[in-house]
Design a protein around this motif. Structure first.
Motif, PDB file in Angstrom:
ATOM      1  N   ILE A   9     -30.159  13.738 -57.475  1.00 53.49           N
ATOM      2  CA  ILE A   9     -29.958  13.146 -55.930  1.00 53.49           C
ATOM      3  C   ILE A   9     -28.665  14.190 -55.584  1.00 53.49           C
ATOM      4  CG2 ILE A   9     -29.674  11.707 -54.092  1.00 53.49           C
ATOM      5  CD1 ILE A   9     -32.455  11.680 -55.449  1.00 53.49           C
ATOM      6  N   GLY A  10     -27.914  14.058 -56.203  1.00 47.62           N
ATOM      7  CA  GLY A  10     -26.423  14.644 -55.704  1.00 47.62           C
ATOM      8  C   GLY A  10     -26.419  16.053 -55.379  1.00 47.62           C
ATOM      9  N   SER A  11     -27.152  16.814 -56.286  1.00 44.11           N
ATOM     10  CA  SER A  11     -27.334  18.258 -56.192  1.00 44.11           C
ATOM     11  C   SER A  11     -28.155  18.667 -55.116  1.00 44.11           C
ATOM     12  CB  SER A  11     -27.645  18.730 -57.595  1.00 44.11           C
ATOM     13  OG  SER A  11     -28.877  18.434 -58.047  1.00 44.11           O
ATOM     14  N   ALA A  12     -29.146  17.682 -54.969  1.00 40.35           N
ATOM     15  CA  ALA A  12     -30.169  18.184 -53.877  1.00 40.35           C
ATOM     16  C   ALA A  12     -29.335  17.650 -52.349  1.00 40.35           C
ATOM     17  CB  ALA A  12     -31.360  17.166 -53.991  1.00 40.35           C
ATOM     18  N   THR A  13     -28.457  16.875 -52.441  1.00 38.73           N
ATOM     19  CA  THR A  13     -27.910  16.573 -51.186  1.00 38.73           C
ATOM     20  C   THR A  13     -26.702  17.864 -50.747  1.00 38.73           C
ATOM     21  OG1 THR A  13     -27.659  14.218 -51.604  1.00 38.73           O
ATOM     22  CG2 THR A  13     -25.931  15.141 -50.237  1.00 38.73           C
ATOM     23  N   ALA A  14     -26.250  18.189 -52.090  1.00 36.80           N
ATOM     24  CA  ALA A  14     -25.260  19.446 -51.944  1.00 36.80           C
ATOM     25  C   ALA A  14     -26.004  20.519 -51.367  1.00 36.80           C
ATOM     26  CB  ALA A  14     -24.564  19.632 -53.164  1.00 36.80           C
ATOM     27  N   ARG A  15     -27.211  20.845 -51.885  1.00 35.18           N
ATOM     28  CA  ARG A  15     -27.996  21.978 -51.633  1.00 35.18           C
ATOM     29  C   ARG A  15     -28.425  21.969 -50.124  1.00 35.18           C
ATOM     30  NH1 ARG A  15     -30.471  21.109 -56.222  1.00 35.18           N
ATOM     31  NH2 ARG A  15     -32.418  20.356 -55.532  1.00 35.18           N
ATOM     32  N   ASP A  16     -28.811  20.830 -49.567  1.00 37.89           N
ATOM     33  CA  ASP A  16     -29.121  20.499 -48.323  1.00 37.89           C
ATOM     34  C   ASP A  16     -27.877  20.621 -47.334  1.00 37.89           C
ATOM     35  OD1 ASP A  16     -31.708  20.175 -48.845  1.00 37.89           O
ATOM     36  OD2 ASP A  16     -31.753  18.055 -48.800  1.00 37.89           O
TER      37      ASP A  16
END
Length: 282
Positions: A9-16
């Motif tokens: 989830i954290g890496s997806a948040t960073a990408r967005d």
């Protein structure tokens, strides 16, 4: 944006966030190579949570809740007075992970003392739900049809990945374990669960050495009291594979073993356990 916890989830948040044009910083003491590869190239990894709180305008919490205090190795109330003191005066905390991560009394006191920031969460609780600087929204994200479909698909895919490759991802009580692909025609993959105590790995590897088996690749991971080993060994017709499995599984510290079979039923039916009362069974 500061991202605390850079897993799925954290890496997806960073990408967005990067796609929206935000500068992204983050921290995760247990970040895996797989998660690191998913991060935007411009993401700056900092050395601790204090550094993230000191630099970020928005702070996204994406860490698991472990029901122990930070001093005991947990995350209960980890966002407390010490970290809040580092935060910019107008910074916003985004908590869609678990409400218990935040020390609500400390955050309320911080706001009441003059901090101008906001707390955005979908975990309402008594001290903050009606505070002027708290924005509390419904906790419904996991209940939509799309989310339930995605969760069911992910669960099925995760189980199939374990059954076919021995790899473990998204587990609550087992360590993430990733390996390179193997040639099922020339190798046997063996997964071994054991107590995480000193000397266990040496005993496991000694079984392969005693039987003159060539290890092609091996990984050992642990979490808490549990260790998980995956070993690829060279496939040979002159080896008594059921006996190899029995010798591995009857090591006192070993809990279970599994041969990932491919086309050939090596090592019984694949799964063996060393029960403390019933003994060895396949």
């Amino acid at each position: 944006l500061g991202v605390i916890g850079l897993g799925h989830i954290g890496s997806a948040t960073a990408r967005d966030a990067a796609a929206l044009g935000m500068d992204v910083i983050g921290y995760d003491p247990g970040m895996t190579i797989e998660s690191a590869l998913k991060l935007p190239r411009e993401t700056q990894i900092l050395g601790g949570m204090k550094a993230v709180f000191a630099q970020a305008d928005y702070i996204s919490l994406n860490i698991p809740f472990i029901n122990k205090t930070p001093d005991e190795g947990g995350t209960k109330g980890i966002i407390g007075e010490e970290l809040l003191a580092e935060m910019k005066n107008d910074a916003t905390i985004l908590n869609f992970a678990r409400g218990e991560l935040v020390d609500s009394a400390a955050l309320k006191a911080h706001f009441d003392a003059g901090h101008k920031g906001k707390y955005v969460t979908d975990f309402p609780e008594d001290l903050l739900w009606d505070h002027d600087q708290a924005i509390v929204i419904p906790h419904l994200g996991a209940s939509t049809e799309e989310a339930e479909d995605a969760a069911a698909a992910m669960a099925a895919e995760t189980i199939m990945r374990f059954l076919t490759t021995g790899e473990i991802v998204n587990s609550v009580n087992f360590p993430t374990t990733l390996l390179e692909t193997r040639d099922t025609q020339t190798s046997v993959r063996i997964g071994i669960v054991n107590q995480n105590v000193s000397g266990s790995l040496a005993q496991i590897l000694a079984v392969f050495g005693d039987k003159d088996l060539n290890i092609l690749q091996q990984v050992n991971k642990s979490r808490g009291d549990i260790a998980y080993n995956v070993v690829d060994v060279e496939l040979r017709d002159d080896v008594d594979w059921p006996m190899v499995q029995k010798d591995l599984t009857t090591i006192p510290e070993v809990i279970s073993s599994r041969f990932i079979l491919g086309e050939t039923p090596l090592g019984g039916y694949g799964y063996a356990v060393n029960h403390p009362e019933k003994g060895y069974s396949v």
